[in-house]
Motif scaffolding. Structure first.
Motif, PDB file in Angstrom:
ATOM      1  N   THR A   5       0.837  -1.203   0.000  1.00 57.81           N
ATOM      2  CA  THR A   5       0.000   0.000   0.000  1.00 57.81           C
ATOM      3  C   THR A   5       0.868   1.249   0.000  1.00 57.81           C
ATOM      4  OG1 THR A   5      -0.077   0.100   2.402  1.00 57.81           O
ATOM      5  CG2 THR A   5      -1.797  -1.207   1.285  1.00 57.81           C
ATOM      6  N   TYR A   6       0.214   2.348  -0.250  1.00 55.69           N
ATOM      7  CA  TYR A   6       0.892   3.643  -0.224  1.00 55.69           C
ATOM      8  C   TYR A   6       1.467   3.917   1.163  1.00 55.69           C
ATOM      9  CZ  TYR A   6       1.468   8.707  -0.210  1.00 55.69           C
ATOM     10  OH  TYR A   6       1.972   9.961  -0.066  1.00 55.69           O
ATOM     11  N   ASP A   7       0.716   3.564   2.217  1.00 56.96           N
ATOM     12  CA  ASP A   7       1.189   3.793   3.584  1.00 56.96           C
ATOM     13  C   ASP A   7       2.461   2.999   3.882  1.00 56.96           C
ATOM     14  OD1 ASP A   7      -0.885   5.550   4.133  1.00 56.96           O
ATOM     15  OD2 ASP A   7      -2.225   3.930   4.786  1.00 56.96           O
ATOM     16  N   GLU A   8       2.547   1.775   3.367  1.00 63.15           N
ATOM     17  CA  GLU A   8       3.748   0.974   3.571  1.00 63.15           C
ATOM     18  C   GLU A   8       4.946   1.622   2.866  1.00 63.15           C
ATOM     19  OE1 GLU A   8       2.416  -3.622   4.001  1.00 63.15           O
ATOM     20  OE2 GLU A   8       1.831  -2.630   2.127  1.00 63.15           O
ATOM     21  N   VAL A  13       9.900   5.108   2.957  1.00 64.14           N
ATOM     22  CA  VAL A  13      10.582   6.359   2.652  1.00 64.14           C
ATOM     23  C   VAL A  13      11.015   7.064   3.935  1.00 64.14           C
ATOM     24  CG1 VAL A  13      10.221   8.672   1.682  1.00 64.14           C
ATOM     25  CG2 VAL A  13       9.483   6.670   0.418  1.00 64.14           C
ATOM     26  N   ASN A  14      10.198   6.992   4.977  1.00 63.07           N
ATOM     27  CA  ASN A  14      10.521   7.642   6.253  1.00 63.07           C
ATOM     28  C   ASN A  14      11.454   6.796   7.115  1.00 63.07           C
ATOM     29  OD1 ASN A  14       8.989   9.941   5.725  1.00 63.07           O
ATOM     30  ND2 ASN A  14       7.121   8.956   6.459  1.00 63.07           N
ATOM     31  N   ASP A  15      11.871   5.638   6.614  1.00 64.68           N
ATOM     32  CA  ASP A  15      12.778   4.720   7.316  1.00 64.68           C
ATOM     33  C   ASP A  15      12.189   4.261   8.646  1.00 64.68           C
ATOM     34  OD1 ASP A  15      15.048   3.196   7.376  1.00 64.68           O
ATOM     35  OD2 ASP A  15      16.280   4.739   8.343  1.00 64.68           O
ATOM     36  N   GLU A  16      10.923   3.845   8.602  1.00 67.30           N
ATOM     37  CA  GLU A  16      10.205   3.400   9.805  1.00 67.30           C
ATOM     38  C   GLU A  16       9.939   1.895   9.788  1.00 67.30           C
ATOM     39  OE1 GLU A  16       6.694   5.775   9.600  1.00 67.30           O
ATOM     40  OE2 GLU A  16       7.735   7.604  10.236  1.00 67.30           O
ATOM     41  N   ILE A  17      10.686   1.134   9.004  1.00 69.19           N
ATOM     42  CA  ILE A  17      10.472  -0.318   8.939  1.00 69.19           C
ATOM     43  C   ILE A  17      11.773  -1.048   9.245  1.00 69.19           C
ATOM     44  CG2 ILE A  17       8.546  -0.173   7.319  1.00 69.19           C
ATOM     45  CD1 ILE A  17      10.481  -0.867   5.086  1.00 69.19           C
ATOM     46  N   CYS A  32       7.390  -4.721 -10.012  1.00 74.11           N
ATOM     47  CA  CYS A  32       5.998  -4.240  -9.956  1.00 74.11           C
ATOM     48  C   CYS A  32       5.920  -2.753 -10.264  1.00 74.11           C
ATOM     49  CB  CYS A  32       5.422  -4.532  -8.574  1.00 74.11           C
ATOM     50  SG  CYS A  32       3.705  -4.011  -8.398  1.00 74.11           S
ATOM     51  N   ASP A  33       5.285  -2.421 -11.367  1.00 74.46           N
ATOM     52  CA  ASP A  33       5.124  -1.020 -11.759  1.00 74.46           C
ATOM     53  C   ASP A  33       4.122  -0.290 -10.868  1.00 74.46           C
ATOM     54  OD1 ASP A  33       6.949  -1.260 -13.804  1.00 74.46           O
ATOM     55  OD2 ASP A  33       5.441  -1.743 -15.311  1.00 74.46           O
ATOM     56  N   GLN A  34       3.100  -0.984 -10.433  1.00 72.02           N
ATOM     57  CA  GLN A  34       2.080  -0.368  -9.583  1.00 72.02           C
ATOM     58  C   GLN A  34       2.703   0.101  -8.271  1.00 72.02           C
ATOM     59  OE1 GLN A  34      -1.175  -2.970  -8.739  1.00 72.02           O
ATOM     60  NE2 GLN A  34      -2.112  -1.598  -7.263  1.00 72.02           N
ATOM     61  N   CYS A  35       3.506  -0.766  -7.659  1.00 70.78           N
ATOM     62  CA  CYS A  35       4.160  -0.395  -6.398  1.00 70.78           C
ATOM     63  C   CYS A  35       5.231   0.667  -6.621  1.00 70.78           C
ATOM     64  CB  CYS A  35       4.743  -1.638  -5.725  1.00 70.78           C
ATOM     65  SG  CYS A  35       3.452  -2.725  -5.069  1.00 70.78           S
ATOM     66  N   LEU A  36       5.851   0.656  -7.780  1.00 77.13           N
ATOM     67  CA  LEU A  36       6.826   1.698  -8.098  1.00 77.13           C
ATOM     68  C   LEU A  36       6.139   3.063  -8.137  1.00 77.13           C
ATOM     69  CD1 LEU A  36       9.711   2.476  -8.895  1.00 77.13           C
ATOM     70  CD2 LEU A  36       9.069   2.041 -11.264  1.00 77.13           C
ATOM     71  N   ASN A  37       4.926   3.106  -8.673  1.00 79.70           N
ATOM     72  CA  ASN A  37       4.169   4.361  -8.681  1.00 79.70           C
ATOM     73  C   ASN A  37       3.841   4.812  -7.266  1.00 79.70           C
ATOM     74  OD1 ASN A  37       4.191   4.671 -11.449  1.00 79.70           O
ATOM     75  ND2 ASN A  37       2.307   3.505 -11.731  1.00 79.70           N
ATOM     76  N   HIS A  38       3.437   3.872  -6.394  1.00 79.97           N
ATOM     77  CA  HIS A  38       3.170   4.212  -4.996  1.00 79.97           C
ATOM     78  C   HIS A  38       4.438   4.742  -4.320  1.00 79.97           C
ATOM     79  CE1 HIS A  38      -0.934   2.889  -4.747  1.00 79.97           C
ATOM     80  NE2 HIS A  38      -0.631   1.653  -5.140  1.00 79.97           N
ATOM     81  N   TYR A  39       5.559   4.109  -4.589  1.00 78.38           N
ATOM     82  CA  TYR A  39       6.833   4.535  -4.015  1.00 78.38           C
ATOM     83  C   TYR A  39       7.174   5.957  -4.471  1.00 78.38           C
ATOM     84  CZ  TYR A  39      11.893   4.989  -3.609  1.00 78.38           C
ATOM     85  OH  TYR A  39      13.156   5.451  -3.354  1.00 78.38           O
ATOM     86  N   LEU A  40       7.014   6.229  -5.771  1.00 80.95           N
ATOM     87  CA  LEU A  40       7.331   7.560  -6.287  1.00 80.95           C
ATOM     88  C   LEU A  40       6.410   8.626  -5.686  1.00 80.95           C
ATOM     89  CD1 LEU A  40       8.074   6.729 -10.018  1.00 80.95           C
ATOM     90  CD2 LEU A  40       9.713   7.344  -8.238  1.00 80.95           C
ATOM     91  N   MET A  41       5.135   8.286  -5.495  1.00 79.07           N
ATOM     92  CA  MET A  41       4.207   9.235  -4.852  1.00 79.07           C
ATOM     93  C   MET A  41       4.618   9.487  -3.408  1.00 79.07           C
ATOM     94  SD  MET A  41       0.422   8.421  -6.446  1.00 79.07           S
ATOM     95  CE  MET A  41       0.258   6.867  -5.620  1.00 79.07           C
ATOM     96  N   ALA A  42       5.067   8.442  -2.715  1.00 76.11           N
ATOM     97  CA  ALA A  42       5.520   8.606  -1.337  1.00 76.11           C
ATOM     98  C   ALA A  42       6.776   9.472  -1.292  1.00 76.11           C
ATOM     99  CB  ALA A  42       5.782   7.238  -0.704  1.00 76.11           C
ATOM    100  N   MET A  43       7.652   9.305  -2.256  1.00 75.74           N
ATOM    101  CA  MET A  43       8.862  10.140  -2.322  1.00 75.74           C
ATOM    102  C   MET A  43       8.496  11.603  -2.569  1.00 75.74           C
ATOM    103  SD  MET A  43      11.697   8.568  -1.763  1.00 75.74           S
ATOM    104  CE  MET A  43      12.918   9.616  -2.493  1.00 75.74           C
ATOM    105  N   GLU A  44       7.529  11.846  -3.452  1.00 76.53           N
ATOM    106  CA  GLU A  44       7.108  13.225  -3.732  1.00 76.53           C
ATOM    107  C   GLU A  44       6.470  13.857  -2.504  1.00 76.53           C
ATOM    108  OE1 GLU A  44       4.604  13.237  -7.181  1.00 76.53           O
ATOM    109  OE2 GLU A  44       6.226  12.585  -8.504  1.00 76.53           O
ATOM    110  N   ALA A  45       5.682  13.070  -1.781  1.00 73.02           N
ATOM    111  CA  ALA A  45       5.031  13.594  -0.583  1.00 73.02           C
ATOM    112  C   ALA A  45       6.054  13.911   0.499  1.00 73.02           C
ATOM    113  CB  ALA A  45       4.014  12.586  -0.058  1.00 73.02           C
TER     114      ALA A  45
END
Length: 181
Positions: A5-8, A13-17, A32-45
């Motif tokens: 998920t986006y939260d994961e 990204v916040n180094d909380e895992i 996985c391209d879908q998860c790559l998109n979630h990762y990039l959105m998390a990086m932008e946020a």
């Protein structure tokens, strides 16, 4: 395939895992391209919390210095593969200096030599010249350049000539058989 998920990804990204989850997420990004998109959105946020580089060239130099300090370990399978493919490989530092000269320069197979390619090109040129391929190209080019369309006689191909002679020969055999009867 399990998607994250986006939260994961935000936690990543916040180094909380933990380290195991981090490795699992990084491995998943490769496939996985879908998860790559979630990762990039998390990086932008999370972009505003990232440090700003004042001197990018200094940062690049420090990263490259750290990379050069790292010892590169080449597994035996890669070294064996390079030997099979006749690719020059990094010399093994464990060998004595006598073997270093051999590992630095491995002889290329004959079909990878430049002289082989020149000879092959020359042979192809001679073959095309003697078969008349260049002559027919020149004739075709001249016919395209001429302003008036020329009426050409129908030229029979070699194959048609052989077929015609074969049929004529077969007809003559049939006539001889008919005469004998």
């Amino acid at each position: 395939m399990k998607h994250y998920t986006y939260d994961e990804w935000l936690q990543y990204v916040n180094d909380e895992i933990n380290e195991n989850s981090r490795q699992e997420l990084e491995d998943h990004l490769y496939s996985c391209d879908q998860c790559l998109n979630h990762y990039l959105m998390a990086m932008e946020a999370n972009e505003s919390s990232l440090p700003i580089l004042s001197d990018m060239s200094e940062f690049t130099d420090s990263v490259m210095a750290e990379v050069s300090k790292q010892k590169i370990v080449v597994p035996d399978t890669v070294r064996n593969l390079n030997t099979m493919l006749m690719v020059p490989s990094v010399p093994d530092t464990k060998n004595d200096t006598k073997n270093d000269a051999k590992t630095k320069m491995k002889k290329k197979p004959f079909y990878q030599q430049a002289a082989f390619h020149y000879l092959l090109a020359a042979a192809a040129t001679i073959l095309l010249t003697f078969t008349g391929a260049f002559q027919s190209l020149a004739t075709y080019a001249n016919s395209l350049e001429s302003p008036q369309p020329q009426v050409q006689k129908k030229k029979h191909s070699v194959t048609e000539g052989v077929i015609n002679k074969t049929f004529a020969w077969m007809d003559s055999l049939e006539k001889k058989e008919a005469v004998k009867k």
